[in-house]
Write a protein that holds these residues in place. Structure first.
Motif, short mmCIF file in Angstrom:
data_model
loop_
_atom_site.label_atom_id
_atom_site.label_comp_id
_atom_site.label_asym_id
_atom_site.label_seq_id
_atom_site.Cartn_x
_atom_site.Cartn_y
_atom_site.Cartn_z
N ASP A 8 -2.43 15.08 73.16
CA ASP A 8 -2.89 16.15 72.26
C ASP A 8 -4.21 15.75 71.62
N LEU A 9 -4.33 14.50 71.21
CA LEU A 9 -5.57 14.02 70.59
C LEU A 9 -6.73 14.09 71.58
N ILE A 10 -6.51 13.62 72.80
CA ILE A 10 -7.58 13.62 73.81
C ILE A 10 -8.07 15.04 74.06
N LYS A 11 -7.14 15.98 74.18
CA LYS A 11 -7.54 17.37 74.44
C LYS A 11 -8.30 17.96 73.24
N ALA A 12 -7.83 17.65 72.03
CA ALA A 12 -8.51 18.15 70.84
C ALA A 12 -9.91 17.56 70.72
N VAL A 13 -10.03 16.27 70.96
CA VAL A 13 -11.35 15.62 70.93
C VAL A 13 -12.26 16.22 71.99
N ALA A 14 -11.70 16.45 73.19
CA ALA A 14 -12.51 16.99 74.28
C ALA A 14 -13.05 18.37 73.95
N VAL A 15 -12.23 19.24 73.36
CA VAL A 15 -12.72 20.59 73.06
C VAL A 15 -13.73 20.55 71.91
N PHE A 16 -13.58 19.62 70.98
CA PHE A 16 -14.58 19.45 69.93
C PHE A 16 -15.89 18.92 70.52
N PHE A 17 -15.79 18.00 71.46
CA PHE A 17 -16.97 17.49 72.15
C PHE A 17 -17.70 18.60 72.91
N VAL A 18 -16.94 19.51 73.52
CA VAL A 18 -17.55 20.62 74.25
C VAL A 18 -18.45 21.44 73.33
N VAL A 19 -17.92 21.81 72.18
CA VAL A 19 -18.71 22.61 71.24
C VAL A 19 -19.92 21.83 70.75
N ARG A 266 -0.08 11.93 63.28
CA ARG A 266 0.63 13.03 62.62
C ARG A 266 -0.38 13.89 61.89
N ILE A 267 -1.16 14.60 62.68
CA ILE A 267 -2.28 15.38 62.16
C ILE A 267 -1.91 16.86 62.19
N PRO A 268 -1.94 17.53 61.05
CA PRO A 268 -1.60 18.97 61.03
C PRO A 268 -2.52 19.76 61.96
N GLY A 269 -1.91 20.63 62.76
CA GLY A 269 -2.69 21.48 63.64
C GLY A 269 -3.11 20.86 64.95
N LEU A 270 -2.79 19.56 65.17
CA LEU A 270 -3.23 18.89 66.39
C LEU A 270 -2.62 19.55 67.64
N LYS A 271 -1.31 19.81 67.60
CA LYS A 271 -0.66 20.44 68.75
C LYS A 271 -1.18 21.86 68.97
N LEU A 272 -1.45 22.55 67.88
CA LEU A 272 -1.94 23.92 67.98
C LEU A 272 -3.29 23.95 68.71
N ILE A 273 -4.17 23.05 68.32
CA ILE A 273 -5.48 22.98 68.99
C ILE A 273 -5.32 22.51 70.43
N SER A 274 -4.45 21.53 70.66
CA SER A 274 -4.23 21.01 72.00
C SER A 274 -3.75 22.11 72.95
#
Length: 339
Positions: A8-19, A266-274
């Motif tokens: 989940d973290l990797i995917k969230a970081v990746a989409v933030f990196f894209v932007v 345990r980051i709020p919203g991490l799964k949602l963004i992932s």
């Protein structure tokens, strides 16, 4: 398969990196010679930001390398296609209602098929064929289930075919580079390898991986500085998705993020963004088209854009996330998908 917070973290970081990396594209960073500290800072940051797409594909290989060729598996492409169509239509609507464009509806519909209505849709164009080929790749991967040397052969061959030419051919072609554009296959198998041997990889100590990461970043950053100093940024094979620089940084970043303990994630919203990374990525075309003309209007100087306008990508990410998460929730509810 147990859900892993690290993925989940990797995917969230990746989409933030894209932007973030689109900030460089839309701010004019690539259009002027590099001659200031802030430009060199973003040149260095690009080393990390350009890993977004490789991280996504490696995560795909990580999660999907056990999938078999079944009707149920193939049906999983439907939500991807529906999500793409919905956001493309939203993109078209924003162009008409907010930006005042006059593109005819039939051109927008045609653009859905040629992946041009949403200018970031090339990833979908790449992903759909990759999706249908994944079961075939998996047959190869599991041909010798527990043979580490067979798996290493696949990964080494992938690296040699897809990535090594970007290193060895810089002064002229000395090795074949015909298949460089098929780099997603290489990243897919690397992701499969990381999952297959994840326990060994997760035991790589921080005192080993962190110095390697720092030294690699400094080395590659120095190379890029000397190549681009006082020149317009040079797009080349070595810094493209099939480039050796992007490969090395992507693999190191993924390994490090897999080493992060669960209790730190345990980051709020991490799964949602992932869960909504594809939607967020596609929706960022809408927010980027609205925000970056404003950025260029109010900050005409490139150094000012890079210094003060960098908040633009944060705003773009927030609003793209709101759109993307909303679309994902609707699509998932329609398909009643559960991960």
């Amino acid at each position: 398969m147990r859900r892993e917070a690290q993925i989940d973290l990797i995917k969230a970081v990746a989409v933030f990196f894209v932007v973030n990396v689109h900030f460089l594209l839309n701010s004019g960073f690539y259009d002027v010679p590099l001659n200031s500290g802030i430009q060199y800072f973003w040149l260095f940051m690009r080393l990390f930001l350009i890993t977004a797409v490789p991280l996504f594909i490696m995560v795909t290989g990580y999660l999907s390398h056990t999938k078999q060729l079944t009707a149920q598996q193939l049906k999983k492409i439907y939500p991807v296609i529906i999500t793409y169509i919905i956001i493309s239509l939203l993109d078209y609507g924003a162009q008409i209602l907010i930006l005042g464009h006059t593109t005819p509806l039939n051109d927008a519909i045609r653009g859905i098929f040629d992946f041009s209505t949403d200018s970031y849709a090339w990833y979908v164009e790449m992903y759909i064929p990759l999706f249908f080929m994944m079961p075939l790749f998996n047959i190869v991967w599991h041909r010798h289930e527990n043979d580490v040397w067979f798996h290493r052969y696949i990964v080494i061959l992938s690296v040699m075919i897809f990535f090594v030419p970007s290193l060895l051919n810089q002064a002229g072609k000395i090795v074949p580079d015909f298949f460089q554009a098929a780099y997603p296959v290489g990243y897919y198998f690397i992701g499969a390898y990381i999952h297959t041997y994840r326990e060994k990889i997760r035991h790589i100590r921080w005192r080993i991986i962190l110095p390697i990461f720092v030294m690699t970043s400094v080395l590659l950053g120095t190379i890029n500085f000397f190549i681009n100093d006082h020149h317009i940024f040079k797009w080349a094979d070595y810094n493209d998705y099939f480039g050796y620089q992007v490969l090395v940084m992507s693999v190191l970043l993924m390994i490090m993020m897999l080493r992060i303990p669960d209790q730190w994630l345990r980051i709020p919203g991490l799964k949602l963004i992932s869960n909504a990374t594809l939607s967020i990525y596609l929706a960022s075309d809408i927010t980027d088209q609205i925000l970056y003309p404003m950025l260029k209007h109010y900050l005409p100087a490139i150094n000012d854009r890079l210094t003060y306008g960098s908040v633009t990508y944060i705003i773009s990410f927030i609003f793209a996330s709101l759109i993307g998460i909303s679309v994902t929730l609707v699509v998932n509810a329609a398909f009643k998908r559960k991960r």
